[in-house]
Design an enzyme around this catalytic site. Sequence first.
Site, PDB file in Angstrom:
ATOM      1  N   ARG A 156       9.682 -10.098  -0.996  1.00  0.00           N
ATOM      2  CA  ARG A 156       9.341 -10.962  -2.128  1.00  0.00           C
ATOM      3  C   ARG A 156      10.539 -11.666  -2.750  1.00  0.00           C
ATOM      4  O   ARG A 156      10.363 -12.597  -3.533  1.00  0.00           O
ATOM      5  CB  ARG A 156       8.602 -10.144  -3.200  1.00  0.00           C
ATOM      6  CG  ARG A 156       7.373  -9.391  -2.691  1.00  0.00           C
ATOM      7  CD  ARG A 156       6.353 -10.301  -2.052  1.00  0.00           C
ATOM      8  NE  ARG A 156       5.145  -9.573  -1.651  1.00  0.00           N
ATOM      9  CZ  ARG A 156       4.081 -10.149  -1.122  1.00  0.00           C
ATOM     10  NH1 ARG A 156       4.055 -11.452  -0.916  1.00  0.00           N
ATOM     11  NH2 ARG A 156       3.035  -9.437  -0.763  1.00  0.00           N
TER      12      ARG A 156
ATOM     13  N   GLN B 117     -11.083  -6.989 -15.764  1.00  0.00           N
ATOM     14  CA  GLN B 117     -11.844  -8.164 -16.210  1.00  0.00           C
ATOM     15  C   GLN B 117     -13.315  -7.788 -16.437  1.00  0.00           C
ATOM     16  O   GLN B 117     -14.118  -8.629 -16.797  1.00  0.00           O
ATOM     17  CB  GLN B 117     -11.737  -9.298 -15.181  1.00  0.00           C
ATOM     18  CG  GLN B 117     -10.378  -9.982 -15.190  1.00  0.00           C
ATOM     19  CD  GLN B 117     -10.322 -11.170 -14.253  1.00  0.00           C
ATOM     20  OE1 GLN B 117     -11.124 -11.314 -13.335  1.00  0.00           O
ATOM     21  NE2 GLN B 117      -9.356 -12.044 -14.476  1.00  0.00           N
TER      22      GLN B 117
ATOM     23  N   ARG C 206       0.805  -1.219   0.000  1.00  0.00           N
ATOM     24  CA  ARG C 206       0.000   0.000   0.000  1.00  0.00           C
ATOM     25  C   ARG C 206       0.834   1.262   0.000  1.00  0.00           C
ATOM     26  O   ARG C 206       0.457   2.256  -0.594  1.00  0.00           O
ATOM     27  CB  ARG C 206      -0.907   0.024   1.259  1.00  0.00           C
ATOM     28  CG  ARG C 206      -1.791  -1.188   1.401  1.00  0.00           C
ATOM     29  CD  ARG C 206      -2.058  -1.511   2.861  1.00  0.00           C
ATOM     30  NE  ARG C 206      -0.869  -2.020   3.535  1.00  0.00           N
ATOM     31  CZ  ARG C 206      -0.754  -2.198   4.840  1.00  0.00           C
ATOM     32  NH1 ARG C 206      -1.743  -1.906   5.616  1.00  0.00           N
ATOM     33  NH2 ARG C 206       0.372  -2.672   5.364  1.00  0.00           N
TER      34      ARG C 206
HETATM   35  C1  LIG Z   1       5.900 -14.693   2.585  1.00  0.00           C
HETATM   36  C2  LIG Z   1       4.612 -13.930   2.745  1.00  0.00           C
HETATM   37  C3  LIG Z   1       3.478 -14.591   3.149  1.00  0.00           C
HETATM   38  C4  LIG Z   1       2.274 -13.881   3.303  1.00  0.00           C
HETATM   39  N1  LIG Z   1       1.148 -14.567   3.699  1.00  0.00           N
HETATM   40  C5  LIG Z   1      -0.025 -13.894   3.845  1.00  0.00           C
HETATM   41  C6  LIG Z   1      -1.208 -14.557   4.252  1.00  0.00           C
HETATM   42  O1  LIG Z   1      -1.209 -15.763   4.480  1.00  0.00           O
HETATM   43  N2  LIG Z   1      -2.356 -13.844   4.365  1.00  0.00           N
HETATM   44  C7  LIG Z   1      -2.390 -12.494   4.135  1.00  0.00           C
HETATM   45  O2  LIG Z   1      -3.454 -11.878   4.285  1.00  0.00           O
HETATM   46  N3  LIG Z   1      -1.286 -11.840   3.748  1.00  0.00           N
HETATM   47  C8  LIG Z   1      -0.118 -12.485   3.596  1.00  0.00           C
HETATM   48  N4  LIG Z   1       1.005 -11.810   3.194  1.00  0.00           N
HETATM   49  C9  LIG Z   1       0.896 -10.364   2.906  1.00  0.00           C
HETATM   50  C10 LIG Z   1       1.453  -9.513   4.058  1.00  0.00           C
HETATM   51  O3  LIG Z   1       0.742  -9.735   5.249  1.00  0.00           O
HETATM   52  C11 LIG Z   1       1.368  -8.025   3.691  1.00  0.00           C
HETATM   53  O4  LIG Z   1       0.010  -7.643   3.547  1.00  0.00           O
HETATM   54  C12 LIG Z   1       2.081  -7.693   2.413  1.00  0.00           C
HETATM   55  O5  LIG Z   1       3.340  -8.297   2.368  1.00  0.00           O
HETATM   56  C13 LIG Z   1       2.227  -6.175   2.280  1.00  0.00           C
HETATM   57  O6  LIG Z   1       3.314  -5.761   3.079  1.00  0.00           O
HETATM   58  P1  LIG Z   1       3.253  -4.538   4.092  1.00  0.00           P
HETATM   59  O7  LIG Z   1       2.184  -4.731   5.102  1.00  0.00           O
HETATM   60  O8  LIG Z   1       4.631  -4.332   4.584  1.00  0.00           O
HETATM   61  O9  LIG Z   1       2.679  -3.361   3.193  1.00  0.00           O
HETATM   62  P2  LIG Z   1       3.297  -2.125   2.452  1.00  0.00           P
HETATM   63  O10 LIG Z   1       2.184  -1.394   1.870  1.00  0.00           O
HETATM   64  O11 LIG Z   1       4.360  -2.576   1.510  1.00  0.00           O
HETATM   65  O12 LIG Z   1       3.836  -1.244   3.611  1.00  0.00           O
HETATM   66  C14 LIG Z   1       5.168  -0.870   3.789  1.00  0.00           C
HETATM   67  C15 LIG Z   1       5.348  -0.539   5.259  1.00  0.00           C
HETATM   68  O13 LIG Z   1       4.665   0.679   5.544  1.00  0.00           O
HETATM   69  C16 LIG Z   1       4.086   0.614   6.839  1.00  0.00           C
HETATM   70  N5  LIG Z   1       2.625   0.714   6.695  1.00  0.00           N
HETATM   71  C17 LIG Z   1       1.895   0.592   5.557  1.00  0.00           C
HETATM   72  N6  LIG Z   1       0.600   0.782   5.793  1.00  0.00           N
HETATM   73  C18 LIG Z   1       0.500   1.017   7.111  1.00  0.00           C
HETATM   74  C19 LIG Z   1      -0.586   1.279   7.967  1.00  0.00           C
HETATM   75  N7  LIG Z   1      -1.836   1.307   7.527  1.00  0.00           N
HETATM   76  N8  LIG Z   1      -0.353   1.478   9.275  1.00  0.00           N
HETATM   77  C20 LIG Z   1       0.906   1.446   9.769  1.00  0.00           C
HETATM   78  N9  LIG Z   1       1.995   1.193   9.005  1.00  0.00           N
HETATM   79  C21 LIG Z   1       1.793   0.988   7.698  1.00  0.00           C
HETATM   80  C22 LIG Z   1       4.508  -0.719   7.440  1.00  0.00           C
HETATM   81  O14 LIG Z   1       5.714  -0.546   8.166  1.00  0.00           O
HETATM   82  C23 LIG Z   1       4.763  -1.567   6.218  1.00  0.00           C
HETATM   83  O15 LIG Z   1       5.660  -2.651   6.445  1.00  0.00           O
HETATM   84  C24 LIG Z   1       2.214 -12.482   3.035  1.00  0.00           C
HETATM   85  C25 LIG Z   1       3.375 -11.823   2.625  1.00  0.00           C
HETATM   86  C26 LIG Z   1       4.563 -12.532   2.485  1.00  0.00           C
HETATM   87  C27 LIG Z   1       5.798 -11.783   2.029  1.00  0.00           C
END
Ligand SMILES: Cc1cc2nc3c(=O)[nH]c(=O)nc-3n(C[C@H](O)[C@H](O)[C@H](O)COP(=O)(O)OP(=O)(O)OC[C@H]3O[C@@H](n4cnc5c(N)ncnc54)[C@H](O)[C@@H]3O)c2cc1C
Length: 293
Positions: free
Chosen positions: A212, A133, A123
Amino acid sequence: MTAQATTSEPAASEPARRKTAIPKNPGRRDLGLRATLLFPNREIVERYYVPVIYTACRTCYSEQDPDEIFRRALAGDFDSLKMQKLIGSVIESGHGSTIEHVVFTFAISGVSRTLSHQLVRHRAGVAFDQQSQRYVKFKGAATMLPHSIAEGDPDLRTRYEEQVDGALGLYGDMLQAGVPGEDARFIFPNATRTNLVMTANLRALIHMSGLRLCTMAQWEIRRLFQLIRHEIFSVSPFLGSFLAPKCVPLGYCDEFNNRDGHCPIRPHKDRVLEAWAEKAAAARAAGRELPVT
Ligand SMILES: Cc1cc2nc3c(=O)[nH]c(=O)nc-3n(C[C@H](O)[C@H](O)[C@H](O)COP(=O)(O)OP(=O)(O)OC[C@H]3O[C@@H](n4cnc5c(N)ncnc54)[C@H](O)[C@@H]3O)c2cc1C
């Protein structure tokens, strides 16, 4: 209908590659997905990106105005290795806003909906536009065939392909019968391929790559980020070097599923803490305390 991911076998003259314990690596298989850096090109990155990031970093520690720092950086007044060194240490210190000032735009094509659903979970600092689609009426939707199915039980593969082809066939029949595309698409499998445009700032790209490129990530999205890293490297080996599995900058693995240490890139944090506890106990037994720095 199903587009199979093909394997490129090494030529007979190539030396056998050493096997590692790293799991699920898509290796050199052609999965039929692409990631192309649309913007910026190498010239823009070389001329502007490092100076922009450097200006952001230097502004924090300088009496000079940022426009003066930028002008001097463009004019070549600063040694490029020194600029890179400051940027590297600022990134390592976690001052991530400095690298939010530069963005990269990718064309991503031929990925499955399974992948795109994972990708758009990111996000912060990233924008997506994805093939609809609803509005696109697919004449021959392509799909991804996982290798475990392609090379597994032939009976299961046949049944899988029948189901996928059957779903796509039913989609076409529904369109012909006047069912709107937005409803007919409900039959599409996760295997259906899709296209996106993704723009991410460098901070977001490093964060996403950390998750990733990790061997715990699903094979298809891991391949996508290998391609993305390759694209960044082709315009800037310096900036590309920051795209790595998260364990590389951390120095240890924090993934629960790697507590058995089967991925050897970095030791699991449990092992690191155990080693620390052993060392501390040995030091105490010898009448010393380990220094905490
Ligand atoms: C190996 C793997 C397995 C996974 N398995 C699942 C699963 O089984 N089910 C599932 O639902 N998801 C799963 N995910 C997805 C994971 O939970 C995250 O939703 C996804 O990787 C996005 O990463 P992020 O939350 O760091 O988001 P990003 O948008 O990339 O955010 C970057 C960083 O910004 C900060 N941030 C962003 N938004 C907010 C906010 N609203 N509040 C506070 N801080 C914020 C955080 O520090 C975050 O780490 C998986 C991901 C991986 C890599």
